[in-house]
Design an enzyme around this catalytic site. Structure first.
Site, PDB file in Angstrom:
ATOM      1  N   ASN A  88       0.867  -1.176   0.000  1.00 39.48           N
ATOM      2  CA  ASN A  88       0.000   0.000   0.000  1.00 39.48           C
ATOM      3  C   ASN A  88       0.908   1.233   0.000  1.00 39.48           C
ATOM      4  O   ASN A  88       1.493   1.557   1.026  1.00 39.48           O
ATOM      5  CB  ASN A  88      -0.893  -0.024   1.257  1.00 39.48           C
ATOM      6  CG  ASN A  88      -1.681   1.258   1.421  1.00 39.48           C
ATOM      7  OD1 ASN A  88      -1.842   2.024   0.474  1.00 39.48           O
ATOM      8  ND2 ASN A  88      -2.187   1.500   2.635  1.00 39.48           N
ATOM      9  N   LYS A 123       0.119   4.193  -0.156  1.00 40.67           N
ATOM     10  CA  LYS A 123      -0.573   5.332   0.480  1.00 40.67           C
ATOM     11  C   LYS A 123      -0.510   6.554  -0.447  1.00 40.67           C
ATOM     12  O   LYS A 123      -0.459   6.410  -1.662  1.00 40.67           O
ATOM     13  CB  LYS A 123       0.033   5.623   1.849  1.00 40.67           C
ATOM     14  CG  LYS A 123       0.102   4.371   2.735  1.00 40.67           C
ATOM     15  CD  LYS A 123       0.187   4.679   4.199  1.00 40.67           C
ATOM     16  CE  LYS A 123       0.396   3.390   4.976  1.00 40.67           C
ATOM     17  NZ  LYS A 123      -0.024   3.481   6.343  1.00 40.67           N
ATOM     18  N   HIS A 149      -9.748   0.853   4.984  1.00 41.61           N
ATOM     19  CA  HIS A 149      -8.496   1.178   5.697  1.00 41.61           C
ATOM     20  C   HIS A 149      -8.817   2.144   6.843  1.00 41.61           C
ATOM     21  O   HIS A 149      -9.642   3.050   6.685  1.00 41.61           O
ATOM     22  CB  HIS A 149      -7.497   1.813   4.729  1.00 41.61           C
ATOM     23  CG  HIS A 149      -6.095   1.791   5.255  1.00 41.61           C
ATOM     24  ND1 HIS A 149      -5.689   2.569   6.313  1.00 41.61           N
ATOM     25  CD2 HIS A 149      -5.010   1.056   4.896  1.00 41.61           C
ATOM     26  CE1 HIS A 149      -4.404   2.324   6.574  1.00 41.61           C
ATOM     27  NE2 HIS A 149      -3.980   1.400   5.725  1.00 41.61           N
ATOM     28  N   GLU A 171      -5.855  -5.239  10.707  1.00 37.86           N
ATOM     29  CA  GLU A 171      -4.849  -4.204  10.957  1.00 37.86           C
ATOM     30  C   GLU A 171      -5.200  -3.432  12.223  1.00 37.86           C
ATOM     31  O   GLU A 171      -5.969  -2.462  12.167  1.00 37.86           O
ATOM     32  CB  GLU A 171      -4.815  -3.205   9.787  1.00 37.86           C
ATOM     33  CG  GLU A 171      -4.357  -3.797   8.485  1.00 37.86           C
ATOM     34  CD  GLU A 171      -3.713  -2.733   7.589  1.00 37.86           C
ATOM     35  OE1 GLU A 171      -2.875  -3.114   6.784  1.00 37.86           O
ATOM     36  OE2 GLU A 171      -4.053  -1.543   7.714  1.00 37.86           O
ATOM     37  N   GLY A 181       1.779   2.148  10.937  1.00 38.47           N
ATOM     38  CA  GLY A 181       2.742   3.240  10.803  1.00 38.47           C
ATOM     39  C   GLY A 181       3.466   3.589  12.087  1.00 38.47           C
ATOM     40  O   GLY A 181       3.967   4.702  12.242  1.00 38.47           O
ATOM     41  N   SER A 211       2.957  -2.214  10.432  1.00 36.44           N
ATOM     42  CA  SER A 211       4.397  -2.212  10.713  1.00 36.44           C
ATOM     43  C   SER A 211       5.103  -3.512  10.311  1.00 36.44           C
ATOM     44  O   SER A 211       6.004  -3.983  11.003  1.00 36.44           O
ATOM     45  CB  SER A 211       4.653  -1.892  12.199  1.00 36.44           C
ATOM     46  OG  SER A 211       4.181  -0.600  12.503  1.00 36.44           O
TER      47      SER A 211
HETATM   48  P1  PGA Z   1       2.291   0.298   7.825  1.00 34.34           P
HETATM   49  O1  PGA Z   1       0.867   0.521   7.152  1.00 34.34           O
HETATM   50  O2  PGA Z   1       2.903  -0.925   7.205  1.00 34.34           O
HETATM   51  O3  PGA Z   1       3.048   1.556   7.500  1.00 34.34           O
HETATM   52  O4  PGA Z   1       2.064   0.130   9.285  1.00 34.34           O
HETATM   53  C1  PGA Z   1      -0.029  -0.523   6.987  1.00 34.34           C
HETATM   54  C2  PGA Z   1      -1.157  -0.107   6.091  1.00 34.34           C
HETATM   55  O5  PGA Z   1      -1.148   0.974   5.540  1.00 34.34           O
HETATM   56  O6  PGA Z   1      -2.094  -0.820   5.893  1.00 34.34           O
END
Ligand code: PGA
Length: 221
Positions: A9, A11, A99, A148, A154, A184
């Site tokens: 992802n 983002k 999300h 999640e 993050g 993460s």
């Molecule tokens: P991350 O994000 O790996 O940065 O924790 C997970 C996600 O966006 O689903």
């Protein structure tokens, strides 16, 4: 057996030039000698980059599928600014829905998410539905669910594989979903999640922004 899904992802990151650089580094996966037979790699860039990613993947025969990060809850029509499922289907096979960054920053409700799932399925887009707890509502027709927990997104503080496995098992029993873990995930911790019984893939945010790290994640998964 379901293939292990490894989802990037990206983002709201990457300009067109940055995305090209990401892809030019990611193409090395073809020379890495990895056995990808049991792995399905899905990359989810911003809408503006879907066309670039999908052409690059097909022109270079990369072993990758494309996903969008969002979809309009409406069909095509007078909805200025929205990108609908029919438009996305030209470039992508999957779509992320639910999300926590969208639930929290854009007020997306269960009702809205259900509409997004419905319109995606209508056009043959496969939803990857994200839940933050094992008892969250999961709309009908969903087959892939990513667990999640908010504290792990993050933050460099992933859930423990033991707890994630417990949540995955509980989600799976609801409707035999293919359950992924996200939050993460890195090349160092990915194997802890993918070697469990009920976690059948990972959703990677921050660590996927570097395509070399994403290749390592795929390798170690
Ligand atoms: P991350 O994000 O790996 O940065 O924790 C997970 C996600 O966006 O689903």
């Amino acid at each position: 057996m379901d293939k292990l899904l490894i989802v990037a992802n990206l983002k709201s990151y990457k300009s067109e030039n940055e995305a090209k650089e990401w892809l030019e580094n990611f193409i090395k996966i073809k020379e890495s000698g990895q056995n990808l037979e049991n792995k399905e790699i899905i990359i989810c860039p911003s809408f503006t980059l879907l066309s670039l990613f999908s052409s690059y993947v097909s022109n270079n025969s990369l072993p990758v599928k494309i996903g969008a990060q969002n979809v309009s809850p409406f069909d095509e029509g007078a909805y200025t600014g929205e990108v609908n499922a029919k438009q996305i289907k030209d470039f992508a096979e999957f779509v992320l829905i639910g999300h926590s960054e969208r639930r929290n920053n854009f007020g997306e409700t269960d009702e809205l998410l259900s509409k997004k799932v419905e319109v995606s399925l209508k056009y043959g887009l496969k939803p990857i539905f994200l839940v933050q707890a094992s008892n969250n509502l999961i709309p009908q027709g969903v087959e892939i669910v990513a667990y999640e927990p908010i504290f792990a997104i993050g933050t460099n503080t992933p859930d423990t594989p033991e707890n994630a496995e417990k949540e995955a098992a509980s989600i799976k029993t609801r409707n035999n979903y293919q359950v992924l873990y996200g939050g993460s995930v890195t090349s160092k911790n990915v194997a802890g999640f993918t070697r469990t019984e009920n976690i059948k893939g990972v959703l990677v945010g921050g660590a996927s922004l570097d395509s070399q790290e994403f290749i390592k994640i795929i390798q170690n998964a």
